[in-house]
Design a protein around this motif. Structure first.
Motif, PDB file in Angstrom:
ATOM      1  N   PRO A 264       6.067  26.836  33.452  1.00  0.00           N
ATOM      2  CA  PRO A 264       6.937  27.962  33.078  1.00  0.00           C
ATOM      3  C   PRO A 264       7.885  28.394  34.189  1.00  0.00           C
ATOM      4  CG  PRO A 264       4.719  28.346  32.262  1.00  0.00           C
ATOM      5  CD  PRO A 264       4.649  27.110  33.123  1.00  0.00           C
ATOM      6  N   HIS A 265       7.433  28.318  35.449  1.00  0.00           N
ATOM      7  CA  HIS A 265       8.304  28.770  36.547  1.00  0.00           C
ATOM      8  C   HIS A 265       9.411  27.765  36.839  1.00  0.00           C
ATOM      9  CE1 HIS A 265       8.604  32.093  39.346  1.00  0.00           C
ATOM     10  NE2 HIS A 265       8.988  31.255  40.283  1.00  0.00           N
ATOM     11  N   ASP A 266       9.276  26.517  36.375  1.00  0.00           N
ATOM     12  CA  ASP A 266      10.350  25.539  36.567  1.00  0.00           C
ATOM     13  C   ASP A 266      11.623  25.985  35.860  1.00  0.00           C
ATOM     14  OD1 ASP A 266       8.863  23.795  38.135  1.00  0.00           O
ATOM     15  OD2 ASP A 266       8.050  22.742  36.404  1.00  0.00           O
ATOM     16  N   PHE A 267      11.484  26.617  34.698  1.00  0.00           N
ATOM     17  CA  PHE A 267      12.663  27.068  33.964  1.00  0.00           C
ATOM     18  C   PHE A 267      13.394  28.163  34.740  1.00  0.00           C
ATOM     19  CE2 PHE A 267       9.695  25.444  30.818  1.00  0.00           C
ATOM     20  CZ  PHE A 267      10.500  24.569  30.110  1.00  0.00           C
ATOM     21  N   ARG A 268      12.695  28.964  35.490  1.00  0.00           N
ATOM     22  CA  ARG A 268      13.327  30.014  36.301  1.00  0.00           C
ATOM     23  C   ARG A 268      14.139  29.381  37.427  1.00  0.00           C
ATOM     24  NH1 ARG A 268      12.869  35.459  37.285  1.00  0.00           N
ATOM     25  NH2 ARG A 268      12.799  36.191  39.444  1.00  0.00           N
ATOM     26  N   ARG A 269      13.600  28.382  38.091  1.00  0.00           N
ATOM     27  CA  ARG A 269      14.331  27.704  39.163  1.00  0.00           C
ATOM     28  C   ARG A 269      15.539  26.954  38.614  1.00  0.00           C
ATOM     29  NH1 ARG A 269      11.619  27.500  43.955  1.00  0.00           N
ATOM     30  NH2 ARG A 269       9.450  28.200  43.926  1.00  0.00           N
ATOM     31  N   MET A 270      15.365  26.315  37.463  1.00  0.00           N
ATOM     32  CA  MET A 270      16.502  25.603  36.870  1.00  0.00           C
ATOM     33  C   MET A 270      17.581  26.572  36.412  1.00  0.00           C
ATOM     34  SD  MET A 270      14.734  22.429  34.782  1.00  0.00           S
ATOM     35  CE  MET A 270      13.525  23.431  33.926  1.00  0.00           C
ATOM     36  N   PHE A 271      17.198  27.734  35.939  1.00  0.00           N
ATOM     37  CA  PHE A 271      18.173  28.745  35.527  1.00  0.00           C
ATOM     38  C   PHE A 271      19.035  29.177  36.709  1.00  0.00           C
ATOM     39  CE2 PHE A 271      19.410  33.183  35.048  1.00  0.00           C
ATOM     40  CZ  PHE A 271      20.024  33.184  33.799  1.00  0.00           C
ATOM     41  N   VAL A 272      18.401  29.457  37.849  1.00  0.00           N
ATOM     42  CA  VAL A 272      19.149  29.891  39.038  1.00  0.00           C
ATOM     43  C   VAL A 272      20.051  28.768  39.531  1.00  0.00           C
ATOM     44  CG1 VAL A 272      18.910  30.629  41.428  1.00  0.00           C
ATOM     45  CG2 VAL A 272      17.399  31.574  39.687  1.00  0.00           C
ATOM     46  N   THR A 273      19.520  27.553  39.602  1.00  0.00           N
ATOM     47  CA  THR A 273      20.308  26.427  40.095  1.00  0.00           C
ATOM     48  C   THR A 273      21.515  26.172  39.208  1.00  0.00           C
ATOM     49  OG1 THR A 273      18.339  25.409  41.049  1.00  0.00           O
ATOM     50  CG2 THR A 273      20.222  23.981  40.659  1.00  0.00           C
ATOM     51  N   ASP A 274      21.315  26.151  37.900  1.00  0.00           N
ATOM     52  CA  ASP A 274      22.427  25.880  36.987  1.00  0.00           C
ATOM     53  C   ASP A 274      23.451  27.001  37.012  1.00  0.00           C
ATOM     54  OD1 ASP A 274      23.520  24.169  34.792  1.00  0.00           O
ATOM     55  OD2 ASP A 274      23.215  26.002  33.635  1.00  0.00           O
ATOM     56  N   ALA A 275      23.002  28.248  37.162  1.00  0.00           N
ATOM     57  CA  ALA A 275      23.936  29.377  37.187  1.00  0.00           C
ATOM     58  C   ALA A 275      24.829  29.321  38.425  1.00  0.00           C
ATOM     59  CB  ALA A 275      23.163  30.687  37.142  1.00  0.00           C
ATOM     60  N   ILE A 276      24.253  29.056  39.589  1.00  0.00           N
ATOM     61  CA  ILE A 276      25.045  29.009  40.820  1.00  0.00           C
ATOM     62  C   ILE A 276      25.960  27.791  40.819  1.00  0.00           C
ATOM     63  CG2 ILE A 276      24.880  28.787  43.332  1.00  0.00           C
ATOM     64  CD1 ILE A 276      22.389  30.463  43.267  1.00  0.00           C
ATOM     65  N   ARG A 277      25.488  26.661  40.297  1.00  0.00           N
ATOM     66  CA  ARG A 277      26.344  25.475  40.208  1.00  0.00           C
ATOM     67  C   ARG A 277      27.518  25.705  39.273  1.00  0.00           C
ATOM     68  NH1 ARG A 277      23.266  20.559  38.200  1.00  0.00           N
ATOM     69  NH2 ARG A 277      25.323  19.615  38.502  1.00  0.00           N
ATOM     70  N   SER A 278      27.306  26.563  38.273  1.00  0.00           N
ATOM     71  CA  SER A 278      28.380  26.830  37.312  1.00  0.00           C
ATOM     72  C   SER A 278      29.373  27.858  37.815  1.00  0.00           C
ATOM     73  CB  SER A 278      27.775  27.293  35.980  1.00  0.00           C
ATOM     74  OG  SER A 278      26.897  26.312  35.467  1.00  0.00           O
ATOM     75  N   GLY A 279      29.175  28.370  39.028  1.00  0.00           N
ATOM     76  CA  GLY A 279      30.134  29.296  39.610  1.00  0.00           C
ATOM     77  C   GLY A 279      29.700  30.740  39.624  1.00  0.00           C
ATOM     78  N   LEU A 280      28.486  31.058  39.161  1.00  0.00           N
ATOM     79  CA  LEU A 280      28.035  32.444  39.183  1.00  0.00           C
ATOM     80  C   LEU A 280      27.757  32.868  40.624  1.00  0.00           C
ATOM     81  CD1 LEU A 280      27.200  34.786  37.234  1.00  0.00           C
ATOM     82  CD2 LEU A 280      24.853  34.009  37.531  1.00  0.00           C
ATOM     83  N   PRO A 281      28.312  33.983  41.072  1.00  0.00           N
ATOM     84  CA  PRO A 281      28.043  34.428  42.448  1.00  0.00           C
ATOM     85  C   PRO A 281      26.553  34.637  42.680  1.00  0.00           C
ATOM     86  CG  PRO A 281      29.885  35.643  41.504  1.00  0.00           C
ATOM     87  CD  PRO A 281      29.276  34.852  40.383  1.00  0.00           C
ATOM     88  N   PRO A 282      26.063  34.272  43.869  1.00  0.00           N
ATOM     89  CA  PRO A 282      24.616  34.392  44.117  1.00  0.00           C
ATOM     90  C   PRO A 282      24.087  35.808  43.957  1.00  0.00           C
ATOM     91  CG  PRO A 282      25.643  32.969  45.757  1.00  0.00           C
ATOM     92  CD  PRO A 282      26.749  33.576  44.966  1.00  0.00           C
ATOM     93  N   HIS A 283      24.903  36.829  44.336  1.00  0.00           N
ATOM     94  CA  HIS A 283      24.369  38.193  44.232  1.00  0.00           C
ATOM     95  C   HIS A 283      24.246  38.630  42.773  1.00  0.00           C
ATOM     96  CE1 HIS A 283      28.728  38.815  43.996  1.00  0.00           C
ATOM     97  NE2 HIS A 283      28.485  39.991  43.453  1.00  0.00           N
ATOM     98  N   ILE A 284      25.059  38.048  41.875  1.00  0.00           N
ATOM     99  CA  ILE A 284      24.905  38.338  40.454  1.00  0.00           C
ATOM    100  C   ILE A 284      23.654  37.646  39.920  1.00  0.00           C
ATOM    101  CG2 ILE A 284      25.972  38.188  38.188  1.00  0.00           C
ATOM    102  CD1 ILE A 284      27.359  40.106  40.078  1.00  0.00           C
TER     103      ILE A 284
END
Length: 763
Positions: free
Chosen positions: A584-604
């Motif tokens: 279950p925690h793998d999905f949390r790490r993948m969510f953060v990685t994909d969001a930052i790779r897609s251009g989402l600012p880290p603080h958001i």
């Protein structure tokens, strides 16, 4: 009542049977039992029953009861005696204890009690729960529990109390049966739902004594056995001092670190120790023991295998002990009377709790895990949906055929159980509960979709309720957008997420699944917080399921097992051929990685996932090789701007032919020259001396001739006194010997290794 009065009562409603033969057996058996009980002391039939050997053990009655009756009467048939006991117990002439009833089996017990004892109450209960649930296997167990309680306690359905339910639950556990499977507590849910229990009664029996609850600081210390009394008191006071600033899970871990892993370990290895001021050798020995731990694994044959492994949390354990010493030293300044006598030098240095290498190893391992699973995320999500559709089709096909019939779904052959339930046997003969399998498949799909679209923790997902869905009107356009309110979990920071269209479809599907078809509302269930060891108030939780007829919240273990079933369905593997499991925690790490790779600012991203420190968020972000390659290519592009433009023009035919001819000109008689293109020989073609010469193994004999010739020339020069030539000849000799050694070393090296060609996973 006299025996004749009891028998007259059994011939009347509601105890009489519609079949005359059945009534005769019941009355004959009851007459024989009463005749036999008359020979025992007592003023009532209950007292005489307790004085008889039948009250000792239901198994003894089942094996010898008809023999006792036959010795006192003419009735010898075992079935007649059992029918008589059933009639007497159903008419409340004899009350059988719960332990006795649990150990005694009777096929007619449930039906007779429902007809003879409080028939109106059973009809009301049946109408309330519905015919479908009333006739299920779990419903049958719940009805059996109610009949046992009525036979043991008397009265009707409305007279059952919470204490009666607790007593029955304790009797089940004492008999070795489990009531935690849902069916064992379903009767309690029926009674509470229909208002048969007080309004303040717990929503489920698991609220009463099933969970350990929070332990006191004294209990946390005593469970690991601290022998020294003053030290025990110090540890209790220290935990009491810190418990107000810690959650219970952290306090529990701290108590375990200071008692079992620190002081109890010292007492086991150093008898009589009574001071926190540890000698250097004692502290060093404890630190050495903390490096490893014993890992136990049970083999299939029942034996236990012990293996000594490196302790992964060594730095955290030592950090807790160091904080213990430093806190006491600081508090001793503020309260010298209370803490001053315990202040002692800390045996752990600051450098010993800083395990930077371990942190980097964990980061690298987690990044690699994310890089392996993120490309396969869509495949796994589709597999979860396909798995649920497959099991749904199997369940529909099972319910469409009669009991004992064979049916086929997707090439898989099943045979429905003959009892008409939702069970079937596959081609291998394995019994499969398709209704439960379909339940787990649905919640596996729901968990995958929820976690990958929100990045929430699993405990946050399981605490999501219908109240968490809120609406927000944009002040600029007036548009209403749906929001998901995440309850505080690890950091006690509440946050709100925007509900995407994909997540909205998932949530609406879940709500349709858990909604009560009779009332249209989502049932209220209580959840148990395994970290805080407390039960939450009943709430309309979305992640709830029908647990053998009783509504219950889901556990993390159920979600993990369901994800494992999806993995087994798709057979997804990594590059080494091992199963590519998704936690279950793998999905949390993948969510953060994909969001930052897609251009989402880290603080958001930090605010979305609820991290209190942005470094934690960046620790979840896995750096991909593509990012490094793109950054390197950008660096090369910037560097080319600073280089002369003619270096990047297209070469002419003569220049290209000269470049190709360079490789032909590098071939020498004893090997190949490795000098770069366009550079001249700096050794004036003294190739034996040159370090750029790559000798050919086939020319070893010639190099030996050159070496022998050089030795002879050096001898001649020494004889004639040619001092100037000797030095140059010795340099050439050293070069020749080096080339010979190079050839010999390469011949002793292992042969070439076939690395193979990369292929796609499908091929």
């Amino acid at each position: 009542m006299s025996a004749d009065n009891v028998l007259d009562m059994l011939r009347q409603e509601p105890y009489n049977a519609t079949v005359e033969n059945t009534l005769w057996y019941r009355v004959a058996g009851a007459r024989a039992i009463l005749t036999w009980l008359a020979g025992y002391p007592g003023t009532s039939w209950q007292e005489r029953w307790l004085a008889s050997p039948a009250a000792e053990c239901p198994r003894r009655w089942s094996e010898q009861g008809h023999l006792w009756i036959a010795a006192a009467t003419k009735v010898k048939r075992r079935g007649t005696v059992q029918s008589g006991l059933l009639a007497l117990a159903g008419a409340d002439v004899i009350r059988l204890p719960l332990q006795w009833l649990i150990g005694h089996r009777s096929a007619q017990l449930r039906e007779f009690v429902e007809e003879a004892r409080d028939p109106a109450g059973f009809i009301l209960l049946k109408n309330g729960v519905g015919q479908q649930q009333w006739t299920t296997r779990s419903g049958g167990k719940a009805r059996l529990a109610l009949t046992r309680i009525l036979l043991a306690k008397g009265g009707g359905i409305a007279d059952i109390t919470v204490g009666d339910a607790l007593e029955y639950d304790a009797a089940l556990r004492q008999a070795g049966a489990s009531s935690t499977g849902g069916a064992g507590t379903l009767y309690y849910a029926w009674l509470r739902e229909l208002g048969g229990l007080p309004g303040d009664a717990p929503t489920t029996l698991r609220l009463l004594g099933r969970a350990t609850g929070q332990l006191t600081c004294e209990q946390l210390v005593d469970r690991h056995g601290v022998a020294n009394g003053p030290i025990r008191g110090l540890l209790i006071d220290y935990l009491e001092e810190r418990r107000h600033r810690l959650d219970y899970g952290t306090l529990d871990n701290l108590a375990r670190s200071l008692t079992r892993n620190f002081w109890s370990d010292l007492e086991r290895h150093h008898q009589g120790i009574a001071s926190l001021d540890l000698a250097p050798d004692v502290a060093a020995a404890w630190k050495e023991r903390m490096r490893t731990r014993v890992k136990r694994r049970r083999r299939p044959d029942g034996t236990v295998e012990e293996q000594v492994v490196e302790r992964a949390d060594r730095a955290l354990q030592m950090m807790a002990v160091r904080a213990f010493y430093l806190d006491i030293a600081r508090w001793a300044v503020e309260e010298p009377t209370r803490w001053g006598p315990w202040a002692a030098p800390c045996p752990i240095k600051e450098a010993e709790v800083q395990d930077g290498k371990r942190t980097k190893r964990v980061k690298a391992r987690m990044d690699q895990r994310t890089r392996e699973r993120l490309p396969a995320l869509e495949t796994f999500a589709r597999a979860a949906a396909d798995h649920h559709r497959h099991l749904t089709a199997c369940l529909e096909a099972l319910r469409a055929v009669p009991p004992g019939a064979q049916f086929t779904v997707g090439g898989s052959v099943f045979v429905r159980s003959k009892n008409g339930g939702d069970c079937a046997r596959d081609a291998t003969g394995t019994r499969v509960h398709l209704d439960l399998a379909e339940h787990r498949a649905f919640w596996a799909w729901a968990a995958v979709e929820f976690l990958r679209h929100t990045g929430a923790r699993i405990e946050e997902m399981l605490e999501i309720s219908h109240h968490c869905l809120v609406q927000y009107r944009l002040p600029t356009t007036g548009e209403i957008v749906p929001l998901l309110q995440i309850a505080p979990s690890k950091t006690d920071q509440e946050r709100v997420l925007l509900v995407s269209p994909e997540l909205s479809d998932v949530l609406s599907t879940i709500i349709r699944r858990v909604r009560d078809p009779r009332s249209g509302a989502i049932p209220l269930v209580a959840a148990y917080d395994y970290e805080e060891r407390v039960w939450s108030p009943p709430a309309p939780l979305l992640f709830q399921w029908d647990r053998a007829g009783e509504r219950s919240c889901m556990s993390g273990e159920l979600i993990r097992r369901s994800l494992g079933e999806v993995l087994a369905f798709i057979g997804l593997t990594d590059a080494t051929g091992q199963p590519l499991d998704f936690a279950p925690h793998d999905f949390r790490r993948m969510f953060v990685t994909d969001a930052i790779r897609s251009g989402l600012p880290p603080h958001i991203a930090q605010a979305i996932v609820g991290h209190s420190n942005i470094n934690t968020t960046m620790g979840y972000n896995a750096v991909y090789p593509t990012e490094t390659i793109e950054a390197h290519r950008a660096f090369i592009t910037r560097r080319r701007v600073l280089r002369p433009a003619e270096e990047y023009r297209t070469p002419t035919d003569s220049e290209w032919e000269d470049f190709l001819g360079h490789f032909e000109r590098r071939k020498l008689s004893v090997g190949t020259c490795a000098r770069a293109y366009g550079t001249a020989c700096i050794h004036e073609h003294a190739c034996v001396r040159c370090s750029l010469l790559r000798p050919d193994p086939a020319q070893r004999e010639r190099l030996i001739e050159i070496r022998d010739n050089l030795i002879a020339r050096i001898t001649e020069a020494e004889q004639h006194g040619w001092i100037g030539e000797i030095e140059g000849l010795q340099v050439s000799l050293a070069g020749a010997e080096a080339k010979i050694r190079q050839i010999d070393d390469s011949s002793r090296a292992p042969g070439p290794v076939n690395l193979g060609l990369p292929t796609s996973r499908q091929s």
